[in-house]
Scaffold this active site. Structure first.
Site, short mmCIF file in Angstrom:
data_model
loop_
_atom_site.label_atom_id
_atom_site.label_comp_id
_atom_site.label_asym_id
_atom_site.label_seq_id
_atom_site.Cartn_x
_atom_site.Cartn_y
_atom_site.Cartn_z
N LYS A 50 69.51 -4.87 37.61
CA LYS A 50 68.87 -4.66 38.92
C LYS A 50 69.76 -3.76 39.76
O LYS A 50 70.97 -3.67 39.56
CB LYS A 50 68.62 -5.98 39.65
CG LYS A 50 69.88 -6.77 40.03
CD LYS A 50 70.39 -6.49 41.44
CE LYS A 50 71.59 -7.38 41.77
NZ LYS A 50 72.65 -6.80 42.53
N ALA B 261 80.56 -6.49 35.68
CA ALA B 261 81.17 -6.64 37.01
C ALA B 261 80.93 -5.39 37.84
O ALA B 261 81.84 -4.76 38.36
CB ALA B 261 82.67 -6.93 36.87
N GLY C 297 77.93 -5.09 40.02
CA GLY C 297 76.88 -5.28 41.04
C GLY C 297 75.48 -5.07 40.51
O GLY C 297 74.56 -4.81 41.26
N MET C 298 75.31 -5.16 39.18
CA MET C 298 73.98 -4.95 38.60
C MET C 298 73.40 -6.22 37.99
O MET C 298 72.43 -6.18 37.23
CB MET C 298 74.04 -3.84 37.55
CG MET C 298 74.50 -2.51 38.15
SD MET C 298 74.33 -1.15 36.99
CE MET C 298 72.60 -0.76 37.19
N ALA C 299 73.99 -7.35 38.35
CA ALA C 299 73.52 -8.68 37.91
C ALA C 299 73.46 -8.82 36.40
O ALA C 299 72.59 -9.50 35.86
CB ALA C 299 72.16 -9.00 38.52
N GLY C 300 74.41 -8.19 35.72
CA GLY C 300 74.43 -8.22 34.25
C GLY C 300 74.44 -9.64 33.69
O GLY C 300 73.60 -10.00 32.86
N GLY C 301 75.37 -10.44 34.17
CA GLY C 301 75.49 -11.81 33.66
C GLY C 301 74.26 -12.63 34.01
O GLY C 301 73.74 -13.39 33.19
N SER C 302 73.76 -12.46 35.24
CA SER C 302 72.60 -13.24 35.69
C SER C 302 71.36 -12.89 34.88
O SER C 302 70.58 -13.77 34.52
CB SER C 302 72.30 -12.95 37.17
OG SER C 302 73.42 -13.25 37.95
N ASP D 85 71.48 -15.39 41.75
CA ASP D 85 70.65 -14.23 41.37
C ASP D 85 69.74 -14.52 40.18
O ASP D 85 68.88 -13.70 39.84
CB ASP D 85 71.55 -13.04 40.98
CG ASP D 85 71.98 -12.25 42.21
OD1 ASP D 85 71.44 -12.50 43.29
OD2 ASP D 85 72.85 -11.37 42.06
P1 ATP Z 1 76.20 -9.46 40.38
O1 ATP Z 1 75.49 -8.16 40.52
O2 ATP Z 1 75.26 -10.62 40.16
O3 ATP Z 1 77.23 -9.69 41.42
P2 ATP Z 1 77.95 -8.29 38.47
O4 ATP Z 1 77.14 -7.23 37.82
O5 ATP Z 1 78.85 -7.87 39.57
O6 ATP Z 1 77.00 -9.42 38.98
P3 ATP Z 1 78.55 -9.38 35.89
O7 ATP Z 1 78.35 -8.17 35.05
O8 ATP Z 1 77.53 -10.43 35.83
O9 ATP Z 1 78.83 -9.01 37.41
O10 ATP Z 1 79.99 -9.96 35.49
C1 ATP Z 1 80.84 -10.63 36.35
C2 ATP Z 1 81.82 -11.47 35.52
O11 ATP Z 1 81.10 -12.52 34.92
C3 ATP Z 1 82.48 -10.69 34.40
O12 ATP Z 1 83.79 -10.37 34.75
C4 ATP Z 1 82.44 -11.62 33.19
O13 ATP Z 1 83.70 -12.08 32.79
C5 ATP Z 1 81.59 -12.81 33.60
N1 ATP Z 1 80.42 -12.98 32.73
C6 ATP Z 1 79.93 -14.14 32.30
N2 ATP Z 1 78.86 -13.98 31.54
C7 ATP Z 1 78.64 -12.66 31.47
C8 ATP Z 1 77.66 -11.86 30.82
N3 ATP Z 1 76.70 -12.41 30.07
N4 ATP Z 1 77.70 -10.54 31.00
C9 ATP Z 1 78.66 -9.99 31.79
N5 ATP Z 1 79.62 -10.70 32.39
C10 ATP Z 1 79.62 -12.02 32.25
#
Ligand code: ATP
Length: 295
Positions: free
Chosen positions: A11, A97, A99-104, A137
């Protein structure tokens, strides 16, 4: 079915505002979320040996309870006492990490995939309720698309839904224009007023003003069009109108549930042959680069 794969979309935030800092350390936000066609891919395979085995193409990502995919899978497997084990392959493309909600989105898609793989029959709403316990998220990532996100990110409302219903008739555009009477009795829609409402982003006022002068020709000849409009309006649409020279009718809804109910009622009524529930397609992207070069 022993194996399933699913694409988990990233996202972006078209708008992000922080309203206030709450006493509990969370921030109250107001954001417009948009799913994009950049995906991680998850492949889930049932195994005989119990337990969750997660593998990923990125060596630095955790593959234990620290990974949101693992947590979401464990949650559903425990709650529904799913026997055997699960092998999950996570192919990451979305920047981590970032800001694209990868983990979510991975967690959301994992829940959607388990729901399918084990035939749990949970609705999106039920999955969202479980997802929010793992991350604010995640409900949005289950819903996907364009959405307004409030609270700590868990309160979601979708951008209006559009219901499309086409009766099983053919209307000749030429016939409609030929039979259109333009005189002092013609009821002209207020196009300028509609434009003003669009500029103000006032959907309610826009919906109250929508009008199509061609309805005066098509509807008297095909009363099923009026019946379709009536069905849509009775289900709480903000507005409903015939499109073009007909016979398709659309309805604008600010509430997804009402739109879904209208969809079902329309199906049951037999008034329309083709029915779709969709959303506005907003792709007003001007080529600013070209203009910049000119300057
Ligand atoms: P958001 O946009 O929701 O703030 P984000 O894109 O900043 O998320 P993510 O890519 O979700 O952040 O990763 C943040 C941290 O979560 C990573 O440093 C990682 O160690 C941990 N993590 C746990 N599960 C996952 C996953 N499936 N994919 C990526 N990172 C994950």
């Amino acid at each position: 079915m022993d194996s399933i794969w699913i694409n988990a979309p990233a996202k972006i935030n078209i708008g992000l505002d922080v309203i206030r800092r709450r006493g509990d350390g969370y921030h109250e936000v107001k954001m417009i979320m948009q799913s994009i066609r950049l995906f991680d891919r998850l492949t889930l395979t049932k195994t005989k040996e119990p337990g969750i085995k997660l593998t990923t193409n990125l060596s630095y990502l955790p593959v234990n309870e620290d990974n949101l995919v693992y947590q979401s899978a464990k949650r559903l497997m425990d709650e529904f006492h799913l026997g055997g084990g699960l092998d999950i392959k996570l192919d990451k493309r979305i920047p981590v990490a970032a800001g694209m909600a990868g983990g979510s989105t991975d967690a959301a898609s994992c829940m959607l995939a388990i729901n399918d793989l084990y035939g749990l029959g949970l609705s999106k709403r039920h999955l969202m309720k479980r997802g929010v316990k793992l991350g604010a998220d995640i409900p949005y990532c289950i819903l996907k698309g364009t959405a307004l996100s409030e609270g700590i990110g868990e309160k979601l409302s979708t951008i209006p839904a559009i219901l499309i219903a086409k009766p099983n008739i053919h209307v000749s555009t030429k016939w409609v224009y030929t039979n259109l009477v333009l005189d002092e009795h013609t009821n002209h829609p207020d196009i300028d007023g509609m434009l003003a409402s669009m500029k103000k982003r006032d959907l309610l006022s826009l919906s109250n003003q929508i009008g199509n002068v061609l309805e005066s020709v098509t509807i008297p000849a095909y009363p099923q069009i009026a019946a379709i409009k009536e069905c849509i309006l009775q289900n709480g649409a903000l507005g409903s109108l015939m499109s073009g020279s007909g016979p398709t009718v659309f309805g604008i809804f600010d509430d997804e549930d009402k739109a879904k109910k209208a969809f079902e009622d329309m199906k049951a009524s037999g008034l329309a042959r083709q029915i779709y529930l969709t959303r506005p397609f907003n792709q007003k992207i001007k080529s600013t680069r070209k203009n910049q070069r000119k300057r």
